[in-house]
Design a protein around this motif. Structure first.
Motif, mmCIF file in Angstrom:
data_model
loop_
_atom_site.group_PDB
_atom_site.id
_atom_site.type_symbol
_atom_site.label_atom_id
_atom_site.label_comp_id
_atom_site.label_asym_id
_atom_site.label_seq_id
_atom_site.Cartn_x
_atom_site.Cartn_y
_atom_site.Cartn_z
ATOM 1 N N MET A 1 11.136 -1.085 -5.080
ATOM 2 C CA MET A 1 9.683 -1.201 -4.880
ATOM 3 C C MET A 1 9.212 -2.641 -5.069
ATOM 4 N N GLU A 2 9.847 -3.356 -5.988
ATOM 5 C CA GLU A 2 9.439 -4.736 -6.249
ATOM 6 C C GLU A 2 9.610 -5.601 -5.007
ATOM 7 N N ASN A 3 10.725 -5.420 -4.284
ATOM 8 C CA ASN A 3 10.944 -6.197 -3.072
ATOM 9 C C ASN A 3 9.910 -5.866 -2.001
ATOM 10 N N LEU A 4 9.559 -4.596 -1.891
ATOM 11 C CA LEU A 4 8.559 -4.187 -0.908
ATOM 12 C C LEU A 4 7.196 -4.782 -1.244
ATOM 13 N N LEU A 5 6.872 -4.822 -2.537
ATOM 14 C CA LEU A 5 5.609 -5.430 -2.957
ATOM 15 C C LEU A 5 5.575 -6.916 -2.591
ATOM 16 N N LEU A 6 6.695 -7.602 -2.787
ATOM 17 C CA LEU A 6 6.768 -9.021 -2.434
ATOM 18 C C LEU A 6 6.567 -9.223 -0.941
ATOM 19 N N ILE A 7 7.147 -8.334 -0.141
ATOM 20 C CA ILE A 7 6.992 -8.423 1.318
ATOM 21 C C ILE A 7 5.539 -8.164 1.709
ATOM 22 N N PHE A 8 4.958 -7.102 1.152
ATOM 23 C CA PHE A 8 3.558 -6.784 1.433
ATOM 24 C C PHE A 8 2.670 -7.974 1.070
ATOM 25 N N ASP A 9 2.916 -8.562 -0.087
ATOM 26 C CA ASP A 9 2.098 -9.669 -0.564
ATOM 27 C C ASP A 9 2.236 -10.874 0.368
ATOM 28 N N ALA A 10 3.468 -11.211 0.748
ATOM 29 C CA ALA A 10 3.702 -12.376 1.608
ATOM 30 C C ALA A 10 3.080 -12.184 2.984
ATOM 31 N N VAL A 11 3.263 -11.005 3.562
ATOM 32 C CA VAL A 11 2.681 -10.736 4.880
ATOM 33 C C VAL A 11 1.156 -10.729 4.796
ATOM 34 N N GLY A 12 0.629 -10.140 3.720
ATOM 35 C CA GLY A 12 -0.823 -10.128 3.535
ATOM 36 C C GLY A 12 -1.388 -11.533 3.439
ATOM 37 N N ILE A 13 -0.732 -12.398 2.681
ATOM 38 C CA ILE A 13 -1.166 -13.794 2.567
ATOM 39 C C ILE A 13 -1.142 -14.471 3.933
ATOM 40 N N ALA A 107 -4.012 -2.854 -6.195
ATOM 41 C CA ALA A 107 -4.076 -1.621 -6.984
ATOM 42 C C ALA A 107 -2.813 -1.438 -7.814
ATOM 43 N N GLU A 108 -1.662 -1.743 -7.223
ATOM 44 C CA GLU A 108 -0.398 -1.582 -7.954
ATOM 45 C C GLU A 108 -0.354 -2.500 -9.172
ATOM 46 N N LYS A 109 -0.771 -3.745 -8.991
ATOM 47 C CA LYS A 109 -0.732 -4.687 -10.114
ATOM 48 C C LYS A 109 -1.687 -4.253 -11.214
ATOM 49 N N ALA A 110 -2.901 -3.857 -10.834
ATOM 50 C CA ALA A 110 -3.880 -3.440 -11.837
ATOM 51 C C ALA A 110 -3.450 -2.162 -12.540
ATOM 52 N N LEU A 166 -1.362 9.002 -5.305
ATOM 53 C CA LEU A 166 0.032 9.290 -4.950
ATOM 54 C C LEU A 166 0.964 8.995 -6.119
ATOM 55 N N ILE A 167 0.735 7.879 -6.798
ATOM 56 C CA ILE A 167 1.540 7.546 -7.976
ATOM 57 C C ILE A 167 1.309 8.569 -9.079
ATOM 58 N N HIS A 168 0.055 8.997 -9.246
ATOM 59 C CA HIS A 168 -0.273 9.998 -10.264
ATOM 60 C C HIS A 168 0.489 11.298 -10.030
ATOM 61 N N PHE A 169 0.675 11.654 -8.766
ATOM 62 C CA PHE A 169 1.383 12.889 -8.431
ATOM 63 C C PHE A 169 2.873 12.642 -8.168
ATOM 64 N N ASP A 170 3.364 11.537 -8.719
ATOM 65 C CA ASP A 170 4.800 11.233 -8.752
ATOM 66 C C ASP A 170 5.432 11.050 -7.375
ATOM 67 N N VAL A 171 4.653 10.603 -6.407
ATOM 68 C CA VAL A 171 5.232 10.211 -5.122
ATOM 69 C C VAL A 171 5.999 8.904 -5.349
ATOM 70 N N PRO A 172 7.209 8.771 -4.832
ATOM 71 C CA PRO A 172 7.975 7.536 -5.035
ATOM 72 C C PRO A 172 7.181 6.301 -4.622
ATOM 73 N N GLY A 173 7.336 5.236 -5.406
ATOM 74 C CA GLY A 173 6.551 4.024 -5.204
ATOM 75 C C GLY A 173 6.542 3.479 -3.788
ATOM 76 N N PRO A 174 7.705 3.260 -3.168
ATOM 77 C CA PRO A 174 7.702 2.718 -1.799
ATOM 78 C C PRO A 174 6.952 3.605 -0.812
#
Length: 203
Positions: A1-13, A107-110, A166-174
């Motif tokens: 999930m950490e790698n996906l977050l980095l990708i999302f962040d980089a593409v978003g920027i 949202a994930e960071k917060a 989704l996280i609250h209901f234990d859906v996998p992070g990615p």
């Protein structure tokens, strides 16, 4: 999930920086103005989020986001002439993609920092929408989030809120990241293409 977050962040920027650079081109700014304005949507929302959460500001901890934004601004500067007449369209869609990515990253960071779904949702909205507001104000335009009928902040709220649920209901992070990002993007795209709006109060 950490790698996906980095990708999302980089593409978003990257795409948010393109939206800022295109807004600068439309306003007739020079190269310095384009570079400066590219930073507003690219790092503005995340900066405000980190300050509110009392966390190290992400682009101060590591300067990679600045280089990504400048690369996007440089590409926009050199290719903007080929987009004549279509700059607003490209700006709108770059903004939509950046909004969808940033609201779930925020949202994930917060959520990781506070453990609160409410705060995480609010910070997702801030991360996704605040930078675009700064960009539009600098360009002396009405921010998209303030325009009547625009599905904008609503899309960030949907993305950030659905991620937390989704996280609250234990859906996998990615999977939660992809689903929430998709929900935010579809809501914004519906507003752009189909004119979706929220109901107004009866007068």
């Amino acid at each position: 999930m950490e790698n996906l977050l980095l990708i999302f962040d980089a593409v978003g920027i990257f795409v948010f920086a393109i939206s800022g650079a295109l807004a600068a081109v439309r306003s007739g700014m020079d190269l310095f103005g384009i570079m400066a304005l590219s930073l507003m949507p690219a790092i503005g929302g995340g900066t405000l989020r980190d300050l509110v959460l009392d966390q190290p500001v992400f682009w101060v901890e590591g300067t990679t986001p600045i280089y990504i934004a400048f690369a996007a601004a440089g590409l926009t500067f050199f290719f903007s002439r080929h987009l004549a007449g279509k700059r607003l369209t490209w700006l709108t869609w770059a903004d939509a993609i950046g909004l969808a990515l940033f609201c779930v990253v925020g949202a994930e960071k917060a959520l990781d920092v506070t453990g609160s779904m409410l705060i995480a949702t609010m910070m997702g909205v801030v991360t996704g929408a605040a930078g675009g507001i700064i960009r539009d104000i600098i360009c002396n335009e009405i921010p998209l989030v303030m325009k009547k009928g625009e599905i904008y902040a609503t899309a960030t709220f949907l993305g950030a809120g659905s991620f937390c649920l989704l996280i609250h209901f234990d859906v996998p992070g990615p999977m939660a990241l992809w689903l929430a990002m998709g929900a935010a993007f579809l809501a914004r795209a519906g507003g752009i293409l189909k004119g979706w709006t929220l109901p107004e109060a009866l007068h």
